[in-house]
Design a protein around this motif. Structure first.
Motif, short mmCIF file in Angstrom:
data_model
loop_
_atom_site.label_atom_id
_atom_site.label_comp_id
_atom_site.label_asym_id
_atom_site.label_seq_id
_atom_site.Cartn_x
_atom_site.Cartn_y
_atom_site.Cartn_z
N SER A 80 -6.68 -11.38 -2.44
CA SER A 80 -5.87 -10.51 -4.04
C SER A 80 -4.69 -10.47 -4.02
O SER A 80 -4.03 -10.46 -2.43
N LEU A 81 -4.22 -9.50 -4.33
CA LEU A 81 -2.06 -9.31 -4.70
C LEU A 81 -2.55 -7.73 -5.20
O LEU A 81 -3.15 -7.16 -6.23
N LYS A 82 -3.09 -6.92 -3.85
CA LYS A 82 -2.31 -5.33 -4.02
C LYS A 82 -1.63 -4.35 -3.76
O LYS A 82 -0.84 -4.42 -3.14
N PHE A 83 -1.34 -3.83 -5.20
CA PHE A 83 -0.89 -2.51 -5.16
C PHE A 83 -1.24 -0.80 -5.53
O PHE A 83 -1.99 -1.75 -6.41
N ILE A 84 -1.07 -0.53 -4.34
CA ILE A 84 -2.11 0.57 -4.48
C ILE A 84 -0.96 2.24 -4.06
O ILE A 84 -1.51 2.75 -5.17
N GLU A 85 -0.03 1.54 -3.97
CA GLU A 85 1.01 2.82 -4.57
C GLU A 85 2.12 2.52 -5.59
O GLU A 85 2.37 1.25 -5.69
N PRO A 86 2.98 3.13 -5.95
CA PRO A 86 3.56 2.73 -7.21
C PRO A 86 5.07 1.70 -6.85
O PRO A 86 5.05 2.09 -5.40
N GLN A 87 4.88 0.26 -6.98
CA GLN A 87 5.94 -0.50 -6.70
C GLN A 87 6.48 -1.13 -8.48
O GLN A 87 5.80 -0.30 -9.44
N SER A 88 7.49 -1.87 -8.28
CA SER A 88 8.26 -2.18 -9.23
C SER A 88 9.47 -3.43 -9.67
O SER A 88 9.17 -3.68 -8.28
N ASP A 89 9.43 -3.86 -10.43
CA ASP A 89 10.56 -5.02 -10.62
C ASP A 89 9.32 -6.51 -9.72
O ASP A 89 10.32 -6.88 -8.87
N VAL A 90 8.65 -7.09 -8.90
CA VAL A 90 8.18 -7.45 -8.13
C VAL A 90 7.54 -8.77 -9.25
O VAL A 90 7.52 -8.83 -10.07
N SER A 120 1.04 -1.39 -0.34
CA SER A 120 0.19 -0.07 -0.10
C SER A 120 0.89 1.40 -0.15
O SER A 120 0.44 2.46 -0.15
N LEU A 121 1.69 1.06 0.53
CA LEU A 121 2.82 2.67 0.89
C LEU A 121 3.46 1.88 -0.84
O LEU A 121 4.28 1.06 -1.15
N ALA A 122 4.64 3.47 -1.00
CA ALA A 122 5.08 3.38 -2.59
C ALA A 122 6.21 3.00 -2.33
O ALA A 122 7.59 2.94 -0.87
N GLY A 123 6.80 1.96 -2.71
CA GLY A 123 7.66 1.43 -3.46
C GLY A 123 8.43 0.50 -1.93
O GLY A 123 9.63 -0.34 -1.83
N VAL A 124 8.09 -0.20 -0.81
CA VAL A 124 7.80 -1.20 0.05
C VAL A 124 7.88 -2.76 -0.80
O VAL A 124 8.07 -3.55 0.51
N CYS A 125 7.49 -3.04 -1.97
CA CYS A 125 7.66 -4.05 -2.32
C CYS A 125 8.51 -3.71 -3.75
O CYS A 125 8.61 -5.17 -4.20
N ASN A 126 9.17 -2.81 -3.45
CA ASN A 126 10.24 -2.49 -5.11
C ASN A 126 11.42 -4.23 -4.69
O ASN A 126 11.95 -4.07 -3.81
N GLY A 127 11.10 -4.81 -6.10
CA GLY A 127 12.86 -5.65 -6.10
C GLY A 127 12.13 -7.05 -5.87
O GLY A 127 13.23 -7.65 -5.19
N MET A 128 11.11 -7.33 -4.75
CA MET A 128 10.86 -8.40 -3.84
C MET A 128 10.36 -9.59 -4.89
O MET A 128 9.89 -9.76 -6.03
#
Length: 482
Positions: free
Chosen positions: A371-381, A340-348
């Motif tokens: 559900s797989l929820k991406f609320i704020e910007p994430q990348s390369d998950v 839900s927060l920007a970047g918290v899942c980057n590269g996971m």
């Protein structure tokens, strides 16, 4: 195969029903399916009026097989969850749910699973029956809010020409968390009638004209729900559904004002107060089930859901820190990933193994990711999903991949193993740039999560739309085996 019986009952033999699960063509056309759960009263099984001390959390209805409950008539009391997840699972069925438990979810997930079905949810039935004829609601209940979960239609034509009726027959307000038609093709022609004091916090009515004559009371309930956007959701859950024989008025509360002693009464000295009557006892460090060898009955607390809410600091890894990590989980039914927060899942890299549900009966398989929820910007998950029973087992369905805003699922890669259903998933790419470079891979082939983004395949940071090279999908990289 089809059930040839005239009636199916669960919860009427002295013990409440826990789960009624119906597989492929299991109850097609059965005109009397009856389910009764147990009331959730202070989490005390001794208060179960039906005599069962094994279930005090309500019943679950799962029409999980293809055409499992098609053309059936189902009546349920005190349910915690109702699902029609099989393709055509509840098509043309009639379902009446009376006095559901707080936070109950009703979900239609399979292909045309609830097409033309008729759903009634009646709240306060027992309370209304317990009142004397002509007796109005007790004014003390006016401020009571009864919380229910979501009503969800997710899949192609899932709610096509469906009819939904919600009735609040009790006192106070019934507050639903959400009513969702999760794609443009989910709910064409749906009709909804809302009666009584009902509010819905979140309404996602994709593909439905708000001015449709079939949903004016639904629109009104959604508008009423705007007053509850900051409501302390889930913290006020209480059993506000009186069962037959219970009084409809609140129990008297202790007098908050102390009674002054009569004049002339000798004062009684108060006993001395020990500020610490119980000496502190050192406690062992908490042990998460499954975290160590020999933990047969241990359960990872993230099995039901994982919330990534911290960016972390160098050298410090907290349970909510996901960015740049490789995480392997044995998941339970209805697992939810929340970024839900920007970047918290980057590269996971997240590896989800679906075998037996670790939180329930050891013989119950995990068949659903909520559900797989991406609320704020994430990348390369990267998310790898394994069905440990393989292609011959019951399929694992992914209900929803939610990419709300631009760049929320940039370069997301979902790799599905055999026995994982990726075709009935709702890939909710809310904006044109939400799913840039996002792909779903299975069996050596890859598809874009949002075909609209193919034109951006050559841009930096995105992945071209090409089949991938077939390769083994790791079951658990942390334990590669011999």
């Amino acid at each position: 195969s089809c059930c040839q019986c005239a009636q199916i009952n669960c919860g009427f033999d002295g013990y409440p029903c826990d789960t009624l699960r119906i597989g492929d063509e299991g109850a097609v056309g059965v005109q009397s399916i009856n389910i009764r759960g147990a009331p959730e009263i202070n989490n005390n099984p001794l208060q179960n009026i039906f005599g069962g001390a094994v279930n005090n959390h309500g019943a679950k209805l799962e029409c999980s097989g293809r055409e499992g409950c098609r053309l059936a008539v189902i009546r349920g009391e005190m349910l915690a969850e109702a699902q029609c997840s099989g393709d055509f699972g509840c098509q043309d069925s009639k379902i009446v749910l009376n006095d559901p438990l707080p936070m109950m979810n009703t979900q239609c997930n399979g292909l045309q699973s609830c097409e033309r079905f008729d759903l009634e949810i009646n709240i306060g039935v027992a309370a209304a029956a317990a009142r004397a004829p002509g007796q109005a609601c007790n004014a003390a209940f006016a401020g009571v809010v009864t919380e229910l979960g979501k009503i969800e239609f997710n899949g192609y034509l899932t709610g096509n020409n469906a009819r939904v009726t919600i009735r609040n027959l009790g006192c106070g307000t019934v507050l639903f968390d959400s009513f969702e038609c999760m794609s443009l093709e989910a709910c064409p022609g749906i009709g909804v009638i809302v009666e009584g004091n009902v509010a819905i916090r979140h309404c996602d009515l994709m593909g439905i004209n708000p001015g449709s004559p079939l949903i004016p009371s639904l629109v009104a309930a959604c508008q009423a729900g705007s007053a509850y956007q900051n409501y302390n959701w889930g913290q006020n859950v209480q059993n506000t559904f009186p069962i037959p024989g219970q009084p409809t008025f609140p129990a008297p509360q202790p007098n908050p004002f102390p009674v002054a002693p009569a004049p002339g009464t000798p004062a009684v000295p108060a006993p001395p107060v020990n500020p610490n009557p119980f000496p502190a006892v050192p406690q062992p460090n908490p042990v998460f089930p499954g975290a160590g060898p020999g933990s047969l009955f241990a359960v990872d607390p993230r099995s039901s859901g994982m919330q990534c809410d911290q960016l972390g600091m160098p050298g410090i890894v907290s349970p909510g820190t996901c960015a740049g990590q490789t995480i392997t989980l044995q998941i339970a039914n209805n697992f939810v990933l929340d970024c839900s927060l920007a970047g918290v899942c980057n590269g996971m890299t997240l590896i989800l193994n679906a075998g037996y549900d670790p939180t329930r009966n050891p013989l119950e398989p995990t068949t659903r990711i909520d559900s797989l929820k991406f609320i704020e910007p994430q990348s390369d998950v990267t998310i790898i999903i394994n069905n440990e029973f393989g292609a011959m087992g019951q399929p694992v369905r992914i209900n929803d991949v939610r990419c709300s805003e631009n760049n929320t699922c940039r370069n997301l890669k979902i790799i599905a193993g055999p026995g994982v259903d990726i075709m009935s998933t709702n890939y909710d790419c809310g904006q044109l740039m939400s799913c840039i470079g996002a792909t779903v891979e299975q069996g050596g082939r890859s598809m874009a999560m949002d075909p609209r983004t193919n034109q951006y395949a050559g841009l930096p940071g995105t992945q071209p739309f090409n089949p991938i090279v077939p390769g083994a999908i790791p079951s658990n990289p942390s334990n590669p085996g011999p």
